[in-house]
Design a protein around this motif. Structure first.
Motif, PDB file in Angstrom:
ATOM      1  N   HIS A  45      13.231   0.780 -35.445  1.00 17.07           N
ATOM      2  CA  HIS A  45      13.067  -0.676 -35.480  1.00 17.07           C
ATOM      3  C   HIS A  45      11.796  -1.100 -34.747  1.00 17.07           C
ATOM      4  O   HIS A  45      11.028  -1.929 -35.240  1.00 17.07           O
ATOM      5  CB  HIS A  45      14.291  -1.347 -34.859  1.00 17.07           C
ATOM      6  CG  HIS A  45      14.193  -2.832 -34.785  1.00 17.07           C
ATOM      7  ND1 HIS A  45      14.245  -3.624 -35.900  1.00 17.07           N
ATOM      8  CD2 HIS A  45      14.007  -3.657 -33.735  1.00 17.07           C
ATOM      9  CE1 HIS A  45      14.115  -4.889 -35.534  1.00 17.07           C
ATOM     10  NE2 HIS A  45      13.962  -4.929 -34.224  1.00 17.07           N
ATOM     11  N   HIS A  46      11.569  -0.515 -33.598  1.00 18.05           N
ATOM     12  CA  HIS A  46      10.370  -0.833 -32.815  1.00 18.05           C
ATOM     13  C   HIS A  46       9.101  -0.434 -33.577  1.00 18.05           C
ATOM     14  O   HIS A  46       8.116  -1.180 -33.600  1.00 18.05           O
ATOM     15  CB  HIS A  46      10.436  -0.127 -31.457  1.00 18.05           C
ATOM     16  CG  HIS A  46       9.290  -0.418 -30.566  1.00 18.05           C
ATOM     17  ND1 HIS A  46       9.082  -1.647 -29.991  1.00 18.05           N
ATOM     18  CD2 HIS A  46       8.261   0.364 -30.149  1.00 18.05           C
ATOM     19  CE1 HIS A  46       7.989  -1.606 -29.268  1.00 18.05           C
ATOM     20  NE2 HIS A  46       7.472  -0.394 -29.338  1.00 18.05           N
ATOM     21  N   THR A  47       9.129   0.728 -34.211  1.00 20.93           N
ATOM     22  CA  THR A  47       7.971   1.202 -34.974  1.00 20.93           C
ATOM     23  C   THR A  47       7.670   0.271 -36.146  1.00 20.93           C
ATOM     24  O   THR A  47       6.512  -0.052 -36.402  1.00 20.93           O
ATOM     25  CB  THR A  47       8.229   2.633 -35.484  1.00 20.93           C
ATOM     26  OG1 THR A  47       8.489   3.475 -34.365  1.00 20.93           O
ATOM     27  CG2 THR A  47       7.046   3.165 -36.266  1.00 20.93           C
ATOM     28  N   ARG A  48       8.697  -0.166 -36.844  1.00 20.77           N
ATOM     29  CA  ARG A  48       8.483  -1.085 -37.964  1.00 20.77           C
ATOM     30  C   ARG A  48       7.894  -2.401 -37.493  1.00 20.77           C
ATOM     31  O   ARG A  48       7.018  -2.978 -38.138  1.00 20.77           O
ATOM     32  CB  ARG A  48       9.794  -1.315 -38.707  1.00 20.77           C
ATOM     33  CG  ARG A  48      10.208  -0.140 -39.531  1.00 20.77           C
ATOM     34  CD  ARG A  48      11.454  -0.430 -40.345  1.00 20.77           C
ATOM     35  NE  ARG A  48      11.886   0.786 -41.009  1.00 20.77           N
ATOM     36  CZ  ARG A  48      13.092   1.288 -40.931  1.00 20.77           C
ATOM     37  NH1 ARG A  48      14.020   0.676 -40.221  1.00 20.77           N
ATOM     38  NH2 ARG A  48      13.395   2.397 -41.570  1.00 20.77           N
ATOM     39  N   GLY A  49       8.382  -2.898 -36.368  1.00 21.37           N
ATOM     40  CA  GLY A  49       7.830  -4.134 -35.819  1.00 21.37           C
ATOM     41  C   GLY A  49       6.371  -3.976 -35.432  1.00 21.37           C
ATOM     42  O   GLY A  49       5.541  -4.852 -35.709  1.00 21.37           O
ATOM     43  N   GLN A  50       6.042  -2.856 -34.801  1.00 25.76           N
ATOM     44  CA  GLN A  50       4.657  -2.604 -34.408  1.00 25.76           C
ATOM     45  C   GLN A  50       3.747  -2.458 -35.627  1.00 25.76           C
ATOM     46  O   GLN A  50       2.605  -2.925 -35.622  1.00 25.76           O
ATOM     47  CB  GLN A  50       4.576  -1.333 -33.545  1.00 25.76           C
ATOM     48  CG  GLN A  50       5.242  -1.469 -32.194  1.00 25.76           C
ATOM     49  CD  GLN A  50       4.487  -2.395 -31.283  1.00 25.76           C
ATOM     50  OE1 GLN A  50       3.259  -2.380 -31.246  1.00 25.76           O
ATOM     51  NE2 GLN A  50       5.206  -3.219 -30.560  1.00 25.76           N
ATOM     52  N   TYR A  51       4.261  -1.819 -36.682  1.00 22.85           N
ATOM     53  CA  TYR A  51       3.458  -1.644 -37.895  1.00 22.85           C
ATOM     54  C   TYR A  51       3.206  -2.984 -38.576  1.00 22.85           C
ATOM     55  O   TYR A  51       2.092  -3.234 -39.060  1.00 22.85           O
ATOM     56  CB  TYR A  51       4.162  -0.684 -38.851  1.00 22.85           C
ATOM     57  CG  TYR A  51       3.330  -0.342 -40.067  1.00 22.85           C
ATOM     58  CD1 TYR A  51       2.197   0.439 -39.948  1.00 22.85           C
ATOM     59  CD2 TYR A  51       3.671  -0.815 -41.324  1.00 22.85           C
ATOM     60  CE1 TYR A  51       1.410   0.751 -41.043  1.00 22.85           C
ATOM     61  CE2 TYR A  51       2.900  -0.517 -42.430  1.00 22.85           C
ATOM     62  CZ  TYR A  51       1.779   0.270 -42.283  1.00 22.85           C
ATOM     63  OH  TYR A  51       1.014   0.564 -43.375  1.00 22.85           O
ATOM     64  N   ALA A  52       4.209  -3.852 -38.598  1.00 23.41           N
ATOM     65  CA  ALA A  52       4.019  -5.187 -39.179  1.00 23.41           C
ATOM     66  C   ALA A  52       2.979  -5.969 -38.377  1.00 23.41           C
ATOM     67  O   ALA A  52       2.123  -6.662 -38.953  1.00 23.41           O
ATOM     68  CB  ALA A  52       5.346  -5.938 -39.210  1.00 23.41           C
ATOM     69  N   GLU A  53       3.024  -5.849 -37.057  1.00 21.63           N
ATOM     70  CA  GLU A  53       2.036  -6.532 -36.220  1.00 21.63           C
ATOM     71  C   GLU A  53       0.636  -5.960 -36.454  1.00 21.63           C
ATOM     72  O   GLU A  53      -0.348  -6.700 -36.495  1.00 21.63           O
ATOM     73  CB  GLU A  53       2.422  -6.397 -34.750  1.00 21.63           C
ATOM     74  CG  GLU A  53       1.504  -7.153 -33.818  1.00 21.63           C
ATOM     75  CD  GLU A  53       1.898  -7.021 -32.358  1.00 21.63           C
ATOM     76  OE1 GLU A  53       1.103  -7.464 -31.516  1.00 21.63           O
ATOM     77  OE2 GLU A  53       2.971  -6.477 -32.069  1.00 21.63           O
ATOM     78  N   GLU A  58      -4.819  -6.574 -38.677  1.00 18.29           N
ATOM     79  CA  GLU A  58      -5.874  -6.095 -39.577  1.00 18.29           C
ATOM     80  C   GLU A  58      -6.288  -7.194 -40.551  1.00 18.29           C
ATOM     81  O   GLU A  58      -7.476  -7.344 -40.855  1.00 18.29           O
ATOM     82  CB  GLU A  58      -5.415  -4.852 -40.321  1.00 18.29           C
ATOM     83  CG  GLU A  58      -5.410  -3.607 -39.454  1.00 18.29           C
ATOM     84  CD  GLU A  58      -4.891  -2.376 -40.166  1.00 18.29           C
ATOM     85  OE1 GLU A  58      -4.278  -2.510 -41.257  1.00 18.29           O
ATOM     86  OE2 GLU A  58      -5.097  -1.270 -39.635  1.00 18.29           O
ATOM     87  N   ARG A  59      -5.313  -7.972 -41.051  1.00 20.37           N
ATOM     88  CA  ARG A  59      -5.655  -9.107 -41.925  1.00 20.37           C
ATOM     89  C   ARG A  59      -6.496 -10.133 -41.174  1.00 20.37           C
ATOM     90  O   ARG A  59      -7.496 -10.645 -41.688  1.00 20.37           O
ATOM     91  CB  ARG A  59      -4.386  -9.769 -42.469  1.00 20.37           C
ATOM     92  CG  ARG A  59      -3.744  -9.032 -43.618  1.00 20.37           C
ATOM     93  CD  ARG A  59      -2.665  -9.887 -44.288  1.00 20.37           C
ATOM     94  NE  ARG A  59      -1.617 -10.283 -43.376  1.00 20.37           N
ATOM     95  CZ  ARG A  59      -0.513  -9.583 -43.121  1.00 20.37           C
ATOM     96  NH1 ARG A  59      -0.322  -8.428 -43.717  1.00 20.37           N
ATOM     97  NH2 ARG A  59       0.389 -10.028 -42.280  1.00 20.37           N
ATOM     98  N   GLU A  60      -6.097 -10.417 -39.938  1.00 20.20           N
ATOM     99  CA  GLU A  60      -6.855 -11.368 -39.128  1.00 20.20           C
ATOM    100  C   GLU A  60      -8.267 -10.834 -38.852  1.00 20.20           C
ATOM    101  O   GLU A  60      -9.239 -11.598 -38.895  1.00 20.20           O
ATOM    102  CB  GLU A  60      -6.118 -11.619 -37.814  1.00 20.20           C
ATOM    103  CG  GLU A  60      -6.766 -12.662 -36.944  1.00 20.20           C
ATOM    104  CD  GLU A  60      -5.991 -12.901 -35.664  1.00 20.20           C
ATOM    105  OE1 GLU A  60      -6.577 -13.503 -34.745  1.00 20.20           O
ATOM    106  OE2 GLU A  60      -4.823 -12.501 -35.569  1.00 20.20           O
TER     107      GLU A  60
END
Length: 107
Positions: A45-53, A58-60
């Motif tokens: 769960h933590h890894t998925r959250g970090q990847y989404a961030e 990267e978009r920003e």
């Protein structure tokens, strides 16, 4: 029932189990497996959250790079020598001096 057995003896076998070393070891291993499973779930769960961030950052970053490129182009357009010369002559009524109006100062 007349043979000397009492009626509760057939239901008493689970209660007669005494904690043994093997049972305690199995309980400890079960708790360890559950703990490890919960740790894997929390880490995923933590890894998925970090990847989404990371993707959002990267978009920003890409948007900021695009804006920076546009600002550099705009700066070069506003500071072009021909534009500055045109503005100086139109708005400030500046002109190049004639040859006889030029004074050379020597050190």
């Amino acid at each position: 029932m007349a043979q000397g057995r009492d009626a509760t003896s057939s239901f008493a076998w689970p209660l007669r189990l005494r904690p043994t070393l093997g049972l305690a070891l199995n309980a400890v291993l079960l708790v360890a497996c559950l703990g490890a499973a919960l740790a894997v779930i929390a880490t995923s769960h933590h890894t998925r959250g970090q990847y989404a961030e990371l993707q959002q950052l990267e978009r920003e970053h890409q948007q900021l790079q695009t804006e920076w490129s546009q600002l550099l182009l705009e700066e070069s357009a506003w500071s072009s020598p021909s534009r500055i010369e045109r503005l100086a002559s139109d708005r400030l009524e500046m002109r190049l001096p004639d040859i006889d109006e030029v004074e050379v100062i020597r050190p």
